[in-house]
Design an enzyme around this catalytic site. Structure first.
Site, PDB file in Angstrom:
ATOM      1  N   SER A 110      46.897  74.301  84.564  1.00 45.26           N
ATOM      2  CA  SER A 110      46.739  75.317  83.518  1.00 45.26           C
ATOM      3  C   SER A 110      47.254  74.916  82.147  1.00 45.26           C
ATOM      4  O   SER A 110      47.077  75.680  81.191  1.00 45.26           O
ATOM      5  CB  SER A 110      47.413  76.625  83.955  1.00 45.26           C
ATOM      6  OG  SER A 110      46.515  77.406  84.716  1.00 45.26           O
ATOM      7  N   LYS A 113      44.902  75.189  79.237  1.00 41.71           N
ATOM      8  CA  LYS A 113      44.736  76.357  78.366  1.00 41.71           C
ATOM      9  C   LYS A 113      45.224  76.094  76.945  1.00 41.71           C
ATOM     10  O   LYS A 113      44.840  76.817  76.019  1.00 41.71           O
ATOM     11  CB  LYS A 113      45.437  77.566  78.980  1.00 41.71           C
ATOM     12  CG  LYS A 113      44.791  78.056  80.274  1.00 41.71           C
ATOM     13  CD  LYS A 113      45.495  79.295  80.820  1.00 41.71           C
ATOM     14  CE  LYS A 113      44.786  79.854  82.055  1.00 41.71           C
ATOM     15  NZ  LYS A 113      44.950  79.035  83.262  1.00 41.71           N
ATOM     16  N   SER A 291      48.786  83.159  81.738  1.00 42.50           N
ATOM     17  CA  SER A 291      47.947  82.101  82.303  1.00 42.50           C
ATOM     18  C   SER A 291      46.697  82.709  82.938  1.00 42.50           C
ATOM     19  O   SER A 291      46.320  82.377  84.065  1.00 42.50           O
ATOM     20  CB  SER A 291      48.706  81.247  83.320  1.00 42.50           C
ATOM     21  OG  SER A 291      48.073  80.000  83.503  1.00 42.50           O
TER      22      SER A 291
END
Length: 453
Positions: A110, A113, A291
């Protein structure tokens, strides 16, 4: 990928604490952007010993040899050495302080991102808003709900929700007023999810990502990131239809009779009513703190549309690559924008460079990619880490970072203050079976406890 609750009132408090901490920590220094403060009285947000004061110590140049020495023990003890990479720079000068396979492309999870945030903010701008529309086909007597990619859209919202989300309740009220002006008191209802194209699951996604609640399938029309309820992780099997069903309920409550069940239709005719999301800057902060995978995929497709790419997984990745290339950042190769895909590759150097750009005065449009970084033991996906029960508690309040977790992958990238007032920008990525976030936390905590000059 860990399950993440929909952030509502809790996230409002979370963001407030984040911004208050930034004031206390003195992030206005060292050429890094100050998080925008909310109108509240500053107060401590963690019980971290040695947390930065209102008047931080004067920064002194950090010694790369000292940094290497400080990181050696926790890295050796982590058991991650064979698949571990990292990069640390001085936040003021950009000087490299530590590198370990910094140009080796690794699965980032993640922390992807961060790239998505930069792409969306660069292309659409921080003030852009996503629009959910209702179209009227007067000849058919049909209203069609058309999704615009707003993953924060919800049915009803409390006043403390963050971001201040668009609601179907408000959209239905506006629709009912417009229909009444047309002399219409009943309609059939359609729904249009065509704003996004292509597959609704990303390259390499495991089927369990949806069933376990890590994400919903990628759609332009969905409520609460496709959750069956805002406060649970379980996802709808058909998010667009679930959104249409909820809108039908709201239309009925607003005084419009809905004939039959909603059906999938292409929107046509005039726009009868619309509702806008919070600005992209808020959506980015929400995505980074929580997230949120569906918000990430929506923002990737927003970048695709802004750059003329197809609003699918490949187009969103291509748009992100285009933006980063233009900013001079190499070492990013994406298959999706959430980080769920194990086909993504990003180098630690690229992660650090993106954070540096987001905090740079010459790129104010990227602020939200920086202010959205969670704070250790205080906000977002780091709220439950760096606790007093962990070996990394010294970093509570001093470490900020975007987290990432997949099977055999853990990543952490952000900023950290040391005990002498130095600010470091760091990225640590482990592609090793059994890798966990708390293992990486020890590295950032070691930097926070360091007198590194």
């Amino acid at each position: 990928m860990p399950r993440v609750r929909r952030v509502r009132g809790e996230a409002f408090v979370t963001l407030a604490l984040l911004n208050i901490f930034v004031l206390i920590a003195g992030f206005v220094t060292l050429d890094m952007v100050e998080a925008r403060p909310l109108p509240a009285s500053p107060h401590p947000v963690t019980d971290a010993e040695g947390a930065a004061s209102v008047d931080p110590a004067a920064s002194t140049p950090a010694d790369p040899d000292r940094i290497a020495d400080v990181l050696d023990d926790p890295m050796s003890a982590s058991g991650l050495e064979d698949g571990l990479s990292g990069f640390v720079v001085d936040g003021a000068t950009g000087e490299t302080l530590f590198e370990r396979d910094a140009d080796t492309a690794a699965v980032p999870a993640s922390t992807t991102k961060i790239a998505t945030a930069v792409a969306a903010l660069s292309t659409a701008g921080p003030d852009h808003r996503l629009t959910t529309e209702v179209h009227l086909d007067a000849e058919q007597g049909r209203a069609v709900l058309r999704g615009g990619g707003d993953a924060t859209l919800t049915e009803k919202s409390g006043t403390v929700a963050y971001p201040q989300v668009a609601t179907l309740e408000e959209l239905a009220e506006s629709t009912a007023e417009a229909l009444e002006d047309e002399g219409v008191d009943s309609v059939s209802l359609g729904y249009d999810d065509s704003h996004f194209t292509g597959s609704d699951t990303g390259p390499g996604w495991k089927p369990t990502y949806i069933t376990e609640g890590s994400t919903a399938a990628a759609h332009a029309l969905l409520l609460d990131s496709g959750r069956v309820d805002p406060d649970v992780s379980t996802r709808e099997e058909d998010p667009p239809r679930a959104a249409a069903d909820a809108f039908a309920v709201q239309l009925e409550e607003a005084g419009i009779e809905v004939e039959g069940a909603p059906s999938e239709e292409k929107a046509s005719g005039e726009v009868l009513a619309e509702i806008e999301s919070a600005p992209v800057s808020d959506l980015v902060e929400f995505m980074m703190l929580a997230s949120d995978n569906n918000m990430a995929e929506s923002l990737g497709r927003l970048a695709a549309l802004e750059t003329g790419e197809e609003p699918d997984f490949a187009g969103a990745a291509a748009a992100t690559h285009q933006v980063l290339d233009g900013l001079g950042i190499d070492g990013v190769d994406l298959a999706d924008n959430s980080g769920l895909s194990p086909e993504n590759r990003i180098t630690p150097r690229a992660l650090v460079e993106m954070i540096q750009l987001a905090g740079a005065p010459e790129h104010p449009e990227l602020d939200a990619a920086f202010t959205g970084l969670p704070t250790a033991h205080a906000t977002g996906t780091l709220a439950g880490r760096y606790s007093e029960y962990s070996g990394s508690h010294g970093g509570a309040g001093l470490v900020r970072g975007k987290t990432g977790t997949l099977d055999g992958v853990s990543s952490l990238a952000g900023t950290v203050h040391d005990q002498e007032g130095n600010l470091f920008v760091y990225a640590f990525v482990a592609n090793v079976d059994g890798a966990t976030g708390p293992q990486l936390d020890t590295f950032a905590a070691a930097l926070s406890e360091c007198g590194c000059s």
